[in-house]
Write a protein that holds these residues in place. Structure first.
Motif, PDB file in Angstrom:
ATOM      1  N   ARG A  80      -8.100   6.078  85.789  1.00  0.00           N
ATOM      2  CA  ARG A  80      -8.935   5.661  86.562  1.00  0.00           C
ATOM      3  C   ARG A  80     -10.197   6.170  86.400  1.00  0.00           C
ATOM      4  O   ARG A  80     -10.402   7.929  86.861  1.00  0.00           O
ATOM      5  N   LEU A  81     -11.473   6.252  86.649  1.00  0.00           N
ATOM      6  CA  LEU A  81     -12.466   6.104  86.708  1.00  0.00           C
ATOM      7  C   LEU A  81     -12.455   7.404  87.675  1.00  0.00           C
ATOM      8  O   LEU A  81     -13.204   8.069  87.781  1.00  0.00           O
ATOM      9  N   SER A  82     -12.381   7.523  88.712  1.00  0.00           N
ATOM     10  CA  SER A  82     -12.850   7.652  90.857  1.00  0.00           C
ATOM     11  C   SER A  82     -11.798   9.240  89.837  1.00  0.00           C
ATOM     12  O   SER A  82     -11.876   9.684  90.670  1.00  0.00           O
ATOM     13  N   TYR A  83     -11.020   9.129  89.463  1.00  0.00           N
ATOM     14  CA  TYR A  83      -9.964  10.314  89.414  1.00  0.00           C
ATOM     15  C   TYR A  83     -10.153  11.469  88.321  1.00  0.00           C
ATOM     16  O   TYR A  83      -9.849  11.836  87.895  1.00  0.00           O
ATOM     17  N   LEU A  84     -11.213  10.798  86.867  1.00  0.00           N
ATOM     18  CA  LEU A  84     -11.294  11.387  86.034  1.00  0.00           C
ATOM     19  C   LEU A  84     -11.528  12.934  86.286  1.00  0.00           C
ATOM     20  O   LEU A  84     -11.431  13.846  85.990  1.00  0.00           O
ATOM     21  N   PRO A  85     -12.671  13.162  87.522  1.00  0.00           N
ATOM     22  CA  PRO A  85     -12.744  14.834  87.637  1.00  0.00           C
ATOM     23  C   PRO A  85     -12.032  15.992  87.609  1.00  0.00           C
ATOM     24  O   PRO A  85     -11.612  16.501  87.630  1.00  0.00           O
ATOM     25  N   ARG A  86     -10.544  14.825  88.556  1.00  0.00           N
ATOM     26  CA  ARG A  86      -9.642  15.575  88.775  1.00  0.00           C
ATOM     27  C   ARG A  86      -8.662  15.805  87.951  1.00  0.00           C
ATOM     28  O   ARG A  86      -7.792  16.415  87.438  1.00  0.00           O
ATOM     29  N   ALA A  87      -9.102  14.746  87.182  1.00  0.00           N
ATOM     30  CA  ALA A  87      -7.290  14.652  85.656  1.00  0.00           C
ATOM     31  C   ALA A  87      -7.887  15.501  84.632  1.00  0.00           C
ATOM     32  O   ALA A  87      -7.290  16.297  83.455  1.00  0.00           O
ATOM     33  N   PHE A 314      -3.696   7.436  84.579  1.00  0.00           N
ATOM     34  CA  PHE A 314      -3.692   8.617  85.288  1.00  0.00           C
ATOM     35  C   PHE A 314      -4.595   8.042  86.868  1.00  0.00           C
ATOM     36  O   PHE A 314      -5.607   7.750  86.883  1.00  0.00           O
ATOM     37  N   ALA A 315      -3.877   7.916  88.213  1.00  0.00           N
ATOM     38  CA  ALA A 315      -5.223   8.397  88.908  1.00  0.00           C
ATOM     39  C   ALA A 315      -4.463   8.900  90.353  1.00  0.00           C
ATOM     40  O   ALA A 315      -4.740   8.396  91.209  1.00  0.00           O
ATOM     41  N   GLY A 316      -3.673   9.650  90.130  1.00  0.00           N
ATOM     42  CA  GLY A 316      -3.308  10.639  91.499  1.00  0.00           C
ATOM     43  C   GLY A 316      -2.008  10.182  92.002  1.00  0.00           C
ATOM     44  O   GLY A 316      -1.618   9.158  92.125  1.00  0.00           O
TER      45      GLY A 316
END
Ligand SMILES: Cc1cc2nc3c(=O)[nH]c(=O)nc-3n(C[C@H](O)[C@H](O)[C@H](O)COP(=O)(O)OP(=O)(O)OC[C@H]3O[C@@H](n4cnc5c(N)ncnc54)[C@H](O)[C@@H]3O)c2cc1C
Length: 413
Positions: A80-87, A314-316
């Protein structure tokens, strides 16, 4: 040393197996879970006990596969794009693990655990009714084209090097094993050894029932804070606390924060996966879990129905599930097994606990000899629950676990 008070955090397959193994050694064990037993990934997986599995997820060339998959509508892999920085930090470590030297080491260390997976399950279930939920039959992967099968060459070379047995099947061999499969598969990769759990949720719950019947304690309790005392360790909930000699952190994908409290910063993330249940009548069409090598989904014949399991997302830990991708695989499942009934019974999402090198974190915490870890079993938690529980029990008892523990240390990254 026997007779210790041990709190096991997390009542999934890893916590349940660990509680039973510690109890067998004569310890007083309290198993805690914030939601109730089997509230995580152990409920809805594909149930395959993949003996001698050795291919880590990060393989040479995975970077190209990832980019190819991201754009495909039926892709088994999404971020998920919103999760990319954390992943991103996890992804970079993951790519580093795809170097050939790292892959060889990771395969060897994974195989050191999985090579006795079936034996560990047999040991755990012997003399109990739990064995009724285990089915022999191995594990089959099928490939529609020469090209897709050629993609398994490196994985096969790892299996050859480590002596992990497998058979290559031609179309006739595939049909002989699974006559209801569509005759569209050119190649099969068959691991004859290995078991299937016909209801993973029930298995985990019945293991906990067994633990309770032998005098164990299960408590609904959220481990929020760990406090190391002079002669004990205390697990705190918001309003309650439990003191113990030792604590085992087996909270699956939720273990990272707890380990951080003990001073171990571990790159644990979750590879979320999904299942969709098809009617029980379709379950009789397969003898064993069968994986489509072309589309990366598994059809698993469970007691309550045929389970279509797939996806790495990957979305947390907290984002709402997105069931559209697993639903979009139903036509592909029908292409594989044309006689199935495609009426959806239920859908589910679970959080695989994964580290970039595909190895779990096992053994004592780096800075505290009252805390042990058993988490990060990624795609193989059902396979490895009893095996890693035995290792934890050996360490608590002061026995030699007969395996080099260094590759599984919390501070290995
Ligand atoms: C779609 C899919 C298919 C799969 N197929 C297979 C397969 O065929 N074979 C295989 O071997 N593996 C498979 N897996 C992987 C396997 O399911 C997992 O590796 C395994 O279930 C992890 O078990 P666990 O006990 O570590 O974690 P979980 O089962 O997630 O359990 C963790 C528990 O800890 C509890 N918890 C969390 N935080 C706290 C806290 N602070 N305090 C108290 N309790 C807490 C949770 O409520 C939960 O019950 C699959 C996974 C998925 C998603």
């Amino acid at each position: 040393m026997s007779g210790q008070n041990v709190v096991v955090i997390g009542a999934g397959i890893v916590g349940a197996s660990t509680a039973l193994a510690l109890q067998r050694d004569g310890h007083q064990v309290i198993l805690i879970d914030r939601e109730g037993p089997c509230a995580g990934a152990s409920f809805g997986n594909a149930g395959a006990i993949v003996n001698e599995s050795c291919a880590p997820t990060a393989m040479p060339g995975i970077v190209f596969d990832v980019f190819r998959m991201i754009g495909r509508p039926l892709s088994p892999f999404t971020i998920r794009l919103s999760y990319l920085p954390r992943a991103l930090p996890w992804m970079l470590r993951f790519l580093n693990e795809s170097r050939r030297s790292r892959v060889n080491a990771n395969a060897k260390n994974l195989h050191a655990l999985t090579k006795v997976a079936e034996k560990s399950w047999r040991r755990l279930t012997s003399g109990t009714d739990l064995g009724d939920l285990l089915r022999p039959g191995g594990w089959l992967k099928v490939y529609e084209s020469d090209k897709s099968f050629a993609g398994t060459a490196f994985a096969r070379s790892l299996m050859d090097e480590l002596g992990a047995p497998y058979e290559i099947l031609d179309p006739a061999g595939i049909q002989e094993l699974e006559p209801h499969l569509a005759p569209i598969y050119a190649h099969g990769l068959f691991v004859r050894e290995g078991l299937m759990i016909s209801d993973p949720g029930r298995m985990t719950n019945e293991m906990i029932e067994l633990f309770l019947s032998r005098g164990g304690r299960l408590q609904k309790f959220t481990a929020e804070r760990l406090e190391i005392g002079a002669d004990n360790i205390v697990v705190h909930d918001r309003s309650d606390s439990l003191a113990a000699d030792k604590v085992v952190i087996a909270a699956g994908a939720w273990s990272r924060k707890l380990a951080a409290q003990i001073g171990d910063r571990v790159p644990l993330d979750t590879e979320r996966g999904y299942h969709l249940m098809l009617p029980a009548s379709s379950s009789a069409l397969l003898e064993r879990p069968v994986m489509s090598g072309d589309h990366s989904f598994v059809l698993s014949p469970m007691d309550e129905g045929l389970r279509l399991a797939s996806q790495v997302e990957f979305a947390g830990l907290t984002a709402a599930p997105n069931y559209s991708r697993i639903r979009s695989l139903v036509p592909a499942a029908m292409r594989m097994l044309p006689a199935i009934s495609t009426k959806e019974q239920s859908v589910w999402m679970g959080c695989r606990p994964s580290l970039p090198d595909s190895l779990p974190v096992l053994g004592y915490a780096t800075k505290c000899d009252r805390v042990l870890y058993s988490f990060g079993h990624q795609h193989l938690g059902m396979t490895l629950g009893p095996r890693t529980a035995q290792i934890t029990a050996d360490l608590v008892a002061g026995r030699d676990p007969q395996i080099d523990m260094r590759p599984y240390r919390a501070d290995r990254f």
